[in-house]
Scaffold this active site. Structure first.
Site, PDB file in Angstrom:
ATOM      1  N   HIS A   1      -1.363   1.531  -4.357  1.00 64.48           N
ATOM      2  CA  HIS A   1      -1.710   2.961  -4.260  1.00 64.48           C
ATOM      3  C   HIS A   1      -0.770   3.844  -5.060  1.00 64.48           C
ATOM      4  O   HIS A   1      -0.651   5.040  -4.792  1.00 64.48           O
ATOM      5  CB  HIS A   1      -1.738   3.389  -2.782  1.00 64.48           C
ATOM      6  CG  HIS A   1      -2.791   2.666  -1.992  1.00 64.48           C
ATOM      7  ND1 HIS A   1      -2.751   2.556  -0.634  1.00 64.48           N
ATOM      8  CD2 HIS A   1      -3.899   2.001  -2.400  1.00 64.48           C
ATOM      9  CE1 HIS A   1      -3.807   1.850  -0.211  1.00 64.48           C
ATOM     10  NE2 HIS A   1      -4.512   1.498  -1.279  1.00 64.48           N
TER      11      HIS A   1
ATOM     12  N   GLN B   1       0.857  -1.196   0.000  1.00 59.92           N
ATOM     13  CA  GLN B   1       0.000   0.000   0.000  1.00 59.92           C
ATOM     14  C   GLN B   1       0.894   1.248   0.000  1.00 59.92           C
ATOM     15  O   GLN B   1       0.402   2.361  -0.150  1.00 59.92           O
ATOM     16  CB  GLN B   1      -0.898   0.024   1.236  1.00 59.92           C
ATOM     17  CG  GLN B   1      -1.840  -1.171   1.336  1.00 59.92           C
ATOM     18  CD  GLN B   1      -2.541  -1.202   2.670  1.00 59.92           C
ATOM     19  OE1 GLN B   1      -3.580  -0.574   2.872  1.00 59.92           O
ATOM     20  NE2 GLN B   1      -1.944  -1.935   3.599  1.00 59.92           N
TER      21      GLN B   1
ATOM     22  N   ASP C   1       6.301   4.413  -1.326  1.00 53.52           N
ATOM     23  CA  ASP C   1       7.760   4.544  -1.381  1.00 53.52           C
ATOM     24  C   ASP C   1       8.326   3.406  -2.227  1.00 53.52           C
ATOM     25  O   ASP C   1       7.610   2.489  -2.612  1.00 53.52           O
ATOM     26  CB  ASP C   1       8.364   4.559   0.048  1.00 53.52           C
ATOM     27  CG  ASP C   1       8.178   3.222   0.792  1.00 53.52           C
ATOM     28  OD1 ASP C   1       7.668   3.243   1.931  1.00 53.52           O
ATOM     29  OD2 ASP C   1       8.546   2.166   0.236  1.00 53.52           O
TER      30      ASP C   1
HETATM   31  N1  APR Z   1       6.858  -2.098  12.403  1.00 56.87           N
HETATM   32  C1  APR Z   1       5.728  -2.740  12.004  1.00 56.87           C
HETATM   33  N2  APR Z   1       4.494  -2.188  12.053  1.00 56.87           N
HETATM   34  C2  APR Z   1       4.413  -0.931  12.539  1.00 56.87           C
HETATM   35  C3  APR Z   1       5.543  -0.183  12.973  1.00 56.87           C
HETATM   36  C4  APR Z   1       6.807  -0.831  12.882  1.00 56.87           C
HETATM   37  N3  APR Z   1       7.933  -0.223  13.279  1.00 56.87           N
HETATM   38  N4  APR Z   1       5.113   1.034  13.396  1.00 56.87           N
HETATM   39  C5  APR Z   1       3.768   1.055  13.214  1.00 56.87           C
HETATM   40  N5  APR Z   1       3.352  -0.127  12.723  1.00 56.87           N
HETATM   41  C6  APR Z   1       1.998  -0.543  12.353  1.00 56.87           C
HETATM   42  C7  APR Z   1       0.896   0.083  13.157  1.00 56.87           C
HETATM   43  O1  APR Z   1       0.649  -0.687  14.338  1.00 56.87           O
HETATM   44  C8  APR Z   1      -0.278  -0.010  12.180  1.00 56.87           C
HETATM   45  O2  APR Z   1      -0.921  -1.278  12.265  1.00 56.87           O
HETATM   46  O3  APR Z   1       1.787  -0.120  11.027  1.00 56.87           O
HETATM   47  C9  APR Z   1       0.400   0.131  10.830  1.00 56.87           C
HETATM   48  C10 APR Z   1       0.267   1.516  10.232  1.00 56.87           C
HETATM   49  O4  APR Z   1      -1.087   1.715   9.915  1.00 56.87           O
HETATM   50  P1  APR Z   1      -1.500   3.000   9.038  1.00 56.87           P
HETATM   51  O5  APR Z   1      -0.780   4.195   9.557  1.00 56.87           O
HETATM   52  O6  APR Z   1      -3.005   3.009   8.958  1.00 56.87           O
HETATM   53  O7  APR Z   1      -0.888   2.703   7.591  1.00 56.87           O
HETATM   54  P2  APR Z   1      -1.491   1.765   6.465  1.00 56.87           P
HETATM   55  O8  APR Z   1      -2.231   0.616   7.057  1.00 56.87           O
HETATM   56  O9  APR Z   1      -0.385   1.477   5.525  1.00 56.87           O
HETATM   57  O10 APR Z   1      -2.537   2.745   5.732  1.00 56.87           O
HETATM   58  C11 APR Z   1      -3.189   2.223   4.599  1.00 56.87           C
HETATM   59  O11 APR Z   1      -4.225   4.364   4.218  1.00 56.87           O
HETATM   60  O12 APR Z   1      -4.058   6.646   4.170  1.00 56.87           O
HETATM   61  C12 APR Z   1      -4.070   5.526   3.391  1.00 56.87           C
HETATM   62  O13 APR Z   1      -3.117   5.332   1.271  1.00 56.87           O
HETATM   63  C13 APR Z   1      -2.796   5.373   2.619  1.00 56.87           C
HETATM   64  O14 APR Z   1      -1.693   3.320   1.988  1.00 56.87           O
HETATM   65  C14 APR Z   1      -2.247   4.037   3.084  1.00 56.87           C
HETATM   66  C15 APR Z   1      -3.477   3.327   3.629  1.00 56.87           C
END
Ligand code: APR
Length: 229
Positions: A104, A86, A89
């Site tokens: 995305h 998703q 980068d």
């Molecule tokens: N290692 C592993 N997981 C981690 C770490 C880490 N160091 N730090 C945070 N996390 C986890 C968090 O616990 C959470 O479950 O990564 C996840 C981040 O969640 P989001 O911030 O919601 O990111 P993501 O799930 O990729 O978002 C999905 O939402 O805004 C849109 O397009 C955007 O692609 C993105 C999509």
């Protein structure tokens, strides 16, 4: 070779210094999604959207993969690894992963705001207002905004339906259709989750409650033990 499909989110790049979205101090705490990540926001204030992605692109250009990205690249020696990310980068590619599906889009490319099939590599980290595609329309980031189609979801779902092994790394599983991909994975295929928190996942999944740079090397060990790597 067994097919290992890995769904990754912002968490896998957190330890490379790139912000996640929904953790404390995440991107969506500082910006209004509607203003910077929707077609309406682009129509209203394209310069603001451009600036939001130029700032993120600079961070991506300067970022390096972490142990988690490298662990997934290493697994290519033992499995047919397909990464469905998703993330916008390019850290999976920088770490040496060869099969990466960007659900995305990818921040290192621009696209015509008239024809999404016209995409261009970006030198440096900026798309400037006034930079146009060959059809004369303003260049925008080659990313999928909320409300836009996710053209790569079909090939991604097909890969999941063929997965012998499946892992979810660093995603809160809040955003569809990405979060629904796990439902395409055969019931009998072992599933794994690497995340320091516990996003809700239905069904039988083995959880490694660690940050990615620690959890992925552990997952590599587990997969090699269980699948004779
Ligand atoms: N290692 C592993 N997981 C981690 C770490 C880490 N160091 N730090 C945070 N996390 C986890 C968090 O616990 C959470 O479950 O990564 C996840 C981040 O969640 P989001 O911030 O919601 O990111 P993501 O799930 O990729 O978002 C999905 O939402 O805004 C849109 O397009 C955007 O692609 C993105 C999509």
């Amino acid at each position: 070779m067994k097919k290992l499909v890995v769904l990754t989110g912002a968490g896998i790049s957190a330890e490379s210094g790139l912000k996640t979205f929904r953790d404390s101090d995440g991107l969506w705490e500082g910006y209004d999604i509607n203003e910077v990540a929707t077609p309406e926001g682009w129509r209203k204030n394209p310069a603001l959207v451009q600036e939001f992605y130029n700032m993120r692109r600079k961070a991506v250009v300067e970022a390096e993969p972490n142990a988690a990205h490298y662990a997934l690249a290493e697994l290519q020696q033992y499995f047919d690894v397909v990464i469905i990310t998703q993330n916008i980068d390019n850290l999976h590619e920088k770490a040496g992963s060869n099969k990466v599906i960007h659900l995305h889009g990818i921040i290192t490319k621009s696209q015509s705001s008239l024809d999404p099939n016209l995409t261009y590599d970006i030198e440096g980290y900026e798309i400037k207002m006034g930079e146009k595609c060959e059809k004369g329309s303003q260049l925008r980031p080659h990313v999928v905004w909320f409300g836009e189609a996710v053209p790569m979801i079909e090939p991604a779902a097909r890969e999941c339906s063929e997965a012998d092994l499946f892992a979810v790394v660093g995603t809160s599983l809040q955003v569809y259709p990405a979060a629904g991909l796990i439902d395409f994975v055969p019931y009998e295929s072992p599933k794994f989750l690497v995340d320091p928190n516990t996003p809700y996942v239905s069904g039988n999944i083995k959880t490694i409650k660690e940050k990615a740079s620690v959890g992925l090397p552990l997952l590599v060990e587990l997969l090699l033990q269980e699948n004779g790597g």
